[in-house]
Design an enzyme around this catalytic site. Sequence first.
Site, PDB file in Angstrom:
ATOM      1  CB  CYS A   1      -0.860   0.049   1.251  1.00 49.43           C
ATOM      2  SG  CYS A   1      -1.920  -1.381   1.449  1.00 49.43           S
TER       3      CYS A   1
ATOM      4  NE  ARG B   1       4.183   1.709  -1.589  1.00 50.30           N
ATOM      5  CZ  ARG B   1       5.277   0.975  -1.400  1.00 50.30           C
ATOM      6  NH1 ARG B   1       6.315   1.146  -2.183  1.00 50.30           N
ATOM      7  NH2 ARG B   1       5.337   0.101  -0.429  1.00 50.30           N
TER       8      ARG B   1
ATOM      9  CD1 TRP C   1      -1.751  -5.382  -2.773  1.00 47.75           C
ATOM     10  CD2 TRP C   1      -2.624  -4.571  -4.658  1.00 47.75           C
ATOM     11  NE1 TRP C   1      -1.772  -6.389  -3.704  1.00 47.75           N
ATOM     12  CE2 TRP C   1      -2.304  -5.925  -4.867  1.00 47.75           C
ATOM     13  CE3 TRP C   1      -3.196  -3.847  -5.710  1.00 47.75           C
ATOM     14  CZ2 TRP C   1      -2.532  -6.574  -6.072  1.00 47.75           C
ATOM     15  CZ3 TRP C   1      -3.418  -4.496  -6.913  1.00 47.75           C
ATOM     16  CH2 TRP C   1      -3.084  -5.842  -7.092  1.00 47.75           C
TER      17      TRP C   1
ATOM     18  CG  ASN D   1       2.771  -1.130   2.858  1.00 43.16           C
ATOM     19  OD1 ASN D   1       2.190  -2.110   2.438  1.00 43.16           O
ATOM     20  ND2 ASN D   1       3.981  -0.781   2.448  1.00 43.16           N
ATOM     21  N   GLY D   2       1.169  -3.419   5.161  1.00 43.32           N
ATOM     22  CA  GLY D   2       1.736  -4.655   5.705  1.00 43.32           C
ATOM     23  C   GLY D   2       0.628  -5.572   6.190  1.00 43.32           C
TER      24      GLY D   2
ATOM     25  CD  GLU E   1       7.079 -17.279 -17.225  1.00 39.41           C
ATOM     26  OE1 GLU E   1       6.108 -17.665 -17.897  1.00 39.41           O
ATOM     27  OE2 GLU E   1       7.219 -16.105 -16.849  1.00 39.41           O
TER      28      GLU E   1
ATOM     29  CE  LYS F   1       7.495 -12.977 -18.424  1.00 36.96           C
ATOM     30  NZ  LYS F   1       6.618 -13.741 -17.566  1.00 36.96           N
TER      31      LYS F   1
ATOM     32  CD  GLU G   1       5.743 -11.298 -21.705  1.00 36.48           C
ATOM     33  OE1 GLU G   1       4.634 -10.780 -21.814  1.00 36.48           O
ATOM     34  OE2 GLU G   1       6.069 -12.007 -20.727  1.00 36.48           O
TER      35      GLU G   1
ATOM     36  CG  HIS H   1       9.531 -36.825 -30.557  1.00 34.55           C
ATOM     37  ND1 HIS H   1       9.467 -38.104 -31.063  1.00 34.55           N
ATOM     38  CD2 HIS H   1       9.824 -36.955 -29.230  1.00 34.55           C
ATOM     39  CE1 HIS H   1       9.672 -38.972 -30.081  1.00 34.55           C
ATOM     40  NE2 HIS H   1       9.905 -38.296 -28.961  1.00 34.55           N
TER      41      HIS H   1
ATOM     42  CE  LYS I   1       0.843  -7.061 -14.527  1.00 32.03           C
ATOM     43  NZ  LYS I   1       1.833  -8.126 -14.763  1.00 32.03           N
TER      44      LYS I   1
HETATM   45  C1  F6R Z   1       3.369 -12.968 -19.442  1.00 31.34           C
HETATM   46  C2  F6R Z   1       2.129 -12.553 -18.807  1.00 31.34           C
HETATM   47  C3  F6R Z   1       0.857 -13.157 -19.270  1.00 31.34           C
HETATM   48  C4  F6R Z   1      -0.105 -13.369 -18.087  1.00 31.34           C
HETATM   49  C5  F6R Z   1      -1.481 -13.803 -18.599  1.00 31.34           C
HETATM   50  C6  F6R Z   1      -2.436 -14.113 -17.476  1.00 31.34           C
HETATM   51  O1  F6R Z   1       4.465 -12.326 -18.871  1.00 31.34           O
HETATM   52  O2  F6R Z   1       2.135 -11.717 -17.947  1.00 31.34           O
HETATM   53  O3  F6R Z   1       1.064 -14.332 -19.960  1.00 31.34           O
HETATM   54  O4  F6R Z   1       0.442 -14.325 -17.229  1.00 31.34           O
HETATM   55  O5  F6R Z   1      -2.020 -12.797 -19.417  1.00 31.34           O
HETATM   56  O6  F6R Z   1      -2.666 -12.996 -16.689  1.00 31.34           O
HETATM   57  P1  F6R Z   1      -3.308 -13.120 -15.267  1.00 31.34           P
HETATM   58  O7  F6R Z   1      -2.354 -13.854 -14.393  1.00 31.34           O
HETATM   59  O8  F6R Z   1      -3.560 -11.716 -14.820  1.00 31.34           O
HETATM   60  O9  F6R Z   1      -4.589 -13.904 -15.437  1.00 31.34           O
END
Ligand code: F6R
Length: 608
Positions: A2, A29, A72, A98-99, A481, A485, A488, A504, A603
């Site tokens: 927070c 935050r 948050w 915050n905590g 993963e 990363k 993207e 394969h 996001k």
């Molecule tokens: C990759 C990434 C995405 C999310 C995906 C699911 O770095 O961030 O692949 O993991 O869009 O998002 P959430 O977890 O918010 O459902």
Amino acid sequence: MCGIFAYTGSKGKNAATVLMDGLLSLEYRGYDSAGIFLPESGNVKTPGAVTELRKKVPKEFKGKSGIAHLRWATHGEPTEANAHPHSDCTGQIMLVHNGIIENFKELKARLEKTGHIFVSDSDTEILVHLVEEHMKSENDFEKAALAALNEVRGTYGIAMQYKHEPERIIAARMGSPIVLGLGDKEHFIASDPSPILPHTRTVVFLEDGEVAVITPDKHRIFKLDSTGVHRSPENIEWNAEEAQKGGYEHFMLKEIMEGPEVIENTLRGRLVVDKGNAKLGGLESAGAQLENVDRIVVVACGTASYAGLVGEYMLEEHAKIPVEVEIGSEFRYKKPVINEKTAVLAISQSGETLDTLEAVREGKRRGALTLGIVNAVGSTIARETDAGVYNHAGPEISVASTKAFLSQMTVLALLTMFLGRLRGMTQEEGQEIARALKELPAKVQRILDNRQKIEALAKKYIKNRDFLFIGRKYNYPVAYEGAIKLKELSYIHAEGCGAGEMKHGPIAMIDENFPTIAIVTKDSMYEKMISNIHEIKARKGPVIALASEGDSDIAKLVDDCLYVPETIEMLSPILNVVPLQLFAYYFAKEKGLNVDRPRNLAKSVTVE
Ligand code: F6R
């Protein structure tokens, strides 16, 4: 995570304006709810962020001092009642926090017996009532605050104020950051320097277990046992944006660097080491239905789905329960066979991913128990699932998910212990997992401390346009993963592959311009991974190995080597992913790309 901001001054500034402007720079935050208290004007709180608060604060809201907060949510939904500042019974003492107060249940029970009335679900409210209780015997705000702080367990960064002493604000820190701003006839308290910087660049950072008292002209710092602390102020050179990022260049790096703290926050209050078990309060409401579950279907997207795959290995091997992982966007179209003995487990950082949400709804329609592992408290998935576990990872700002992934796997390990112990996991096995979990934060820190080596490696391979990531068993999802990363963030071709699948098809791509990052830590698949690496080397493919500390043999076989500390096999993905996150970060940074906001991505993906 927070945001806290407090101000006391005698320069004629309106504290309401100072605080509200400052909150804006703390919005990264938290933005579930906001609140402000001025002893001379009162307390205003609202769900939503600063724009909502502005709408609610009347024009005549004025004063020389005050405390403010952005929340948050951790305990309790993001409602007005749960927003800070929280008040004691009389409305004389106000507090922002915050905590997480861990022993809030026992303290609440004790305070209720002495007549305290609680109006929220927040753990914070307990602390302000505790100060009120100590005021009865101490009759002094500072002494009462100190006595209360000595009774709470958990993490806190706080600021509190007593209506009858409006000039004085008390702050304290235990695990959550607090910085004091030292101005000319004005002093500040904040979670980071960003709201302070427009007023002064002279600051003092509190350390854990320290308390500070500010008035317009002075500040004092002392420890919880009252011994005085002298710390020289520092001059902050950062601008406000750099301050939000904790001095890091990007949110992504900051969030990766938060890894150790995030794991600790995810584990806090949940790990029962001596019993070899986990306490997951959020699953209590699922009760008997959870005990009857004979199968788990994980629904998730992207990175969250890879956490789910790691969970599949953990839960099947150690909790002996069948698990399948379904991509959220496919689940509802495939006529899934599920019933009331199935648990549909959604994993989502944002709690708003539409495909994951629709998969939960499909599960509900078919009579399944729905569960969530969600970071954003009060989000749609958190609300619509029958029960769940919150990550407590704090807001993730950078589009690429990093710290949430660590936290998701940590929760899955806790869930493995919890379900495993219901299904015959021995106490010893549970204890082994619990002990290994406790050691993770320090081990992640060791990897982070070595990040220059990863940066150098990213620079060395910067010209390459293709990368393969390989791993097996627990680390096969980590390979996926690592690849997501890199692609993207850097817009280059990167593929994840279970190493056993190479023969394969994918091995046909390998040549001297196609490097492979191989996760080859010391585990049950080590020998097999070594054979896979030999196959790649025989085709002149460069190999970067992610190996266990002390494995000097591997260095002779591969082109480059990154080392990580050892842990038990099921937890190895939590360590192994960190260098891959850092590799993708440094690679994109070296290319001069917008690391925190990669093109074409959002996001929170709330569309199909
Ligand atoms: C990759 C990434 C995405 C999310 C995906 C699911 O770095 O961030 O692949 O993991 O869009 O998002 P959430 O977890 O918010 O459902």
